[in-house]
Design an enzyme around this catalytic site. Sequence first.
Site, mmCIF file in Angstrom:
data_model
loop_
_atom_site.group_PDB
_atom_site.id
_atom_site.type_symbol
_atom_site.label_atom_id
_atom_site.label_comp_id
_atom_site.label_asym_id
_atom_site.label_seq_id
_atom_site.Cartn_x
_atom_site.Cartn_y
_atom_site.Cartn_z
ATOM 1 N N ASP A 73 0.871 -1.173 0.000
ATOM 2 C CA ASP A 73 0.000 0.000 0.000
ATOM 3 C C ASP A 73 0.907 1.221 0.000
ATOM 4 O OD1 ASP A 73 0.995 0.143 2.573
ATOM 5 O OD2 ASP A 73 -0.875 -0.451 3.532
ATOM 6 N N SER B 286 -6.412 -12.509 4.348
ATOM 7 C CA SER B 286 -5.667 -11.669 3.409
ATOM 8 C C SER B 286 -5.439 -10.293 4.036
ATOM 9 C CB SER B 286 -6.457 -11.528 2.112
ATOM 10 O OG SER B 286 -7.678 -10.870 2.375
ATOM 11 N N TYR B 287 -4.685 -9.461 3.340
ATOM 12 C CA TYR B 287 -4.319 -8.147 3.844
ATOM 13 C C TYR B 287 -5.571 -7.345 4.200
ATOM 14 C CZ TYR B 287 -1.614 -3.885 4.320
ATOM 15 O OH TYR B 287 -1.023 -2.762 4.810
ATOM 16 N N PRO B 288 -5.659 -6.862 5.448
ATOM 17 C CA PRO B 288 -6.924 -6.260 5.875
ATOM 18 C C PRO B 288 -7.089 -4.788 5.518
ATOM 19 C CG PRO B 288 -5.458 -6.443 7.745
ATOM 20 C CD PRO B 288 -4.717 -7.003 6.559
#
Lengths: 224, 657
Positions: free
Chosen positions: B118, B327-329
């Site tokens: 991100d 998974s990536y939160p």
Amino acid sequence: MANLAQEIASYLSTKSLSPTPAWLSTFLPTIRTNTPLPALQKTALFRLLATDITQSLARSPTSCFPATVHDATVRERNLTGPLAVQVLDVEDIGRSCWSQVEAIEAAERGETTKGREIIRSVPSEQETAEGVQAAGAGPHKVLLQDAQGVCVYGIEMHAIEGVGMGMSIGSKLVLRDVVVARGVLLLNPGCVTVLGGKIEGVHKAWKEGLKERLLAKARIGEEE
Amino acid sequence: MGKILCVAEKPSIAKAVANHLARAQARNVNGVTYVKNYVFDYNFTRWGASNVVFTSVVGHIKHQEFAPRYSSWNSCDPLDLFDAPIINSVVEDKKAIARNIEEQARGAQALFIWTDCDREGEHIGTEIRDIALRVNPRLDVKRARFSNIERAHVINAATNPISLDEKQANAVAARIELDLRLGAAFTRLQTLALQSLISQENKVISYGSCQFPTLGFVVERYFRVKNFVPETFWLLKLMHEKDDIKVNFNWRRGHLFDRMAVTIIFERCLAAKMARVTSMQTKPTSKWKPLPLTTVELQKMGSRFLRMDSQRVMKVAEDLYTKGWISYPRTETDQFDKGMDLRSLVEKQQQDADWGPFARNLINSQFRQPRSGRHNDQAHPPIHPVNFVVRDQLQNDEERRVYEFVVRRFLACCSEDALGESTNIEVEYGGEAFRAHGLIVIQRNYLDVYPYDKWESSQQLPRFDVGETFVPKEVQMTDGKTTAPGYLTEPELISLMDANGIGTDATMAEHIAKIKERAYVMTRPKGGGRAGGNGEVRLTTGSRGGRSGTGRGRVAGDSGNAAPAAGNSGIQEFIPTTLGVALIEGYDNVGFDTSLSKPFLRKEMELQMRAICAGTATRSDVVHQNLELYRAVFMRTAQQMNVLKTAIRKYIPQANG
């Protein structure tokens, strides 16, 4: 000139408006007689709609409310008309006064002005859970005045185009075959013709005092 | 064999990824106890068989501060901080980490960055790169693209390295600079001017460009609650009994605020005696399954159903991600990529005692492609379970609740809409319309695995025919009172921040925690405060109320329903402190358009961050433009400090001076 007065009066009567001779005689000198007649007729209508009808319309038994119109013991009666009235007040009785005050204040802060940024609201959980209906739909309650100055309340039973919080105070309506129940007019699209118009000064004062009146009305309940 | 240096954003990721790639040996790092170097051999597609050192940082390594002569509060006018030079240096307690990177980079052939995918991760990646390149300019720098710590996914990321995205890193750099300058300038300005007015002598009155609009939302609602004026309304109710079933019809007008009007209408109804059925419609209806899970949605559901505030939910979700369960939160995406193998993810859930049978059923026949929302951040898929874990093995009850929610949500997405049959009957009575609504749930489908949604059958309605007339068994005119809206709850606050562009999905929870920490707001369990209003009056609520419009005109007080019983839900509501109210009112009085309590300025900044990421704006333009905007607000605030002081004195009576 007499002929011209006649032509104008007869045009106005097709709109169910019958001005007093006095109004006609102050109107006529202000126009140019070489203007085509249809234009003159339109001008006359426009000017008349901007007047206070208690000053400008003739009073006849059929064009005014009957003296017993307020009688609350009468469950139902019919007014044949046609009868010209002007709007002195309009209220949205489908929305609480307080919610209207909040809306006015939001507008004052500029939140509803187009082209300016708006703080986006999201429905609160309560609102979502309750499935609140869209506001601003009315019905409206109007205070109507006839040529002799008699005032009667009317309720918009079904939405009438032109009736709403955006209408001008002093707007003229023509009523035909209206049901009066307990002294209140039950208004439907079929029995109301909105001619429009405005009484400038009265409208301005009404608009300026709207928020205060709504606030006062909202607070009536508090003391109960 | 060449040496490849891999660096993750946190130690737990380094450990997990290293162990997925090979049997890794952990080595201690000088000077830091929690960072380890994992050493192993691996055959990369890009670099061939290599010696790998997999280490990590702990978040940002560098920080930005003003040059020393600006660091003391009395050393300069706070206005100078808009242009004061900023020094970028390694944080004191991260020096050992930076040294470790330097040492490991020296003999390396490539630097492979494994920070989270991100914006923040991209920026941390550039920090790592800059440190490494200074000692070894010939490094081949790549980054891994991954969104969960599941083995196959990690190996795939190792096989397909990509480049660092400089634009995203620049956006973060711009945000960091603006936050530093604006935060310091306004914090100093307002603290120096107002501190003596509040009783705590040394209290810093901190400013943050996200915190203040967040506080603004809380204060706005507080005033709506506080100023609310209850009003009486009147309504008609019609009840009829047929085939031994009592049917309640609701007045189409809802309710009116004029007693005279309702009385007259009521009398006319009674006079009409007979009601006539004007329409009777039965049609299939459905309740849609939920959309794939985003961060914002997870946070909202967390406060609603999992008894955790947004910050807590994120912390727990992050732990679950690090351990490889979900998974990536942090994601805005609410659509699954068409190519993703969702079935195999469902398959993994078959072993569970509770939802296993449901998952098995999906695999056998009922699997449906999830609905697609409108958001895609192009970086991460919606939050979903990547592996099955027996809940007893999770660390605590909070982890179990969040994991269960993520799994159930995912299975619901892969299931079918709930199906039902709705019946609407409309009757005309004295010129007025009345309606009855019935719902029969026929197939629960996704609802069976997703108890967070409620959709229940109403009573069975008797059959009516159009044109049929009857004398209603009961007609009543009743009244009720409008009730004030509730104080802002956390899910509502998150929705407002989301709708107005305050913070990103990743930072909203932090801003909310900040205004609590600063004592600008307090929270308490919802339902503690006010009486519930009129409990008798009930109006129909559409079964899909949640999907209706969001116009501003929707005023809670108008509906007249009793507030939903929320006392036991565990939802927190926010109430501003006197200081919070005073600050917001003060800034609003200085000027609405650019008030720091309004979301406009910050939203604009957030949009410009996106522009940097998209390559349509540059970092320096964005910083410059925003500084100019805020500088104007700063000058105005400084000039009108008396307005702020007046607000403080108004709400904090013991204020001195």
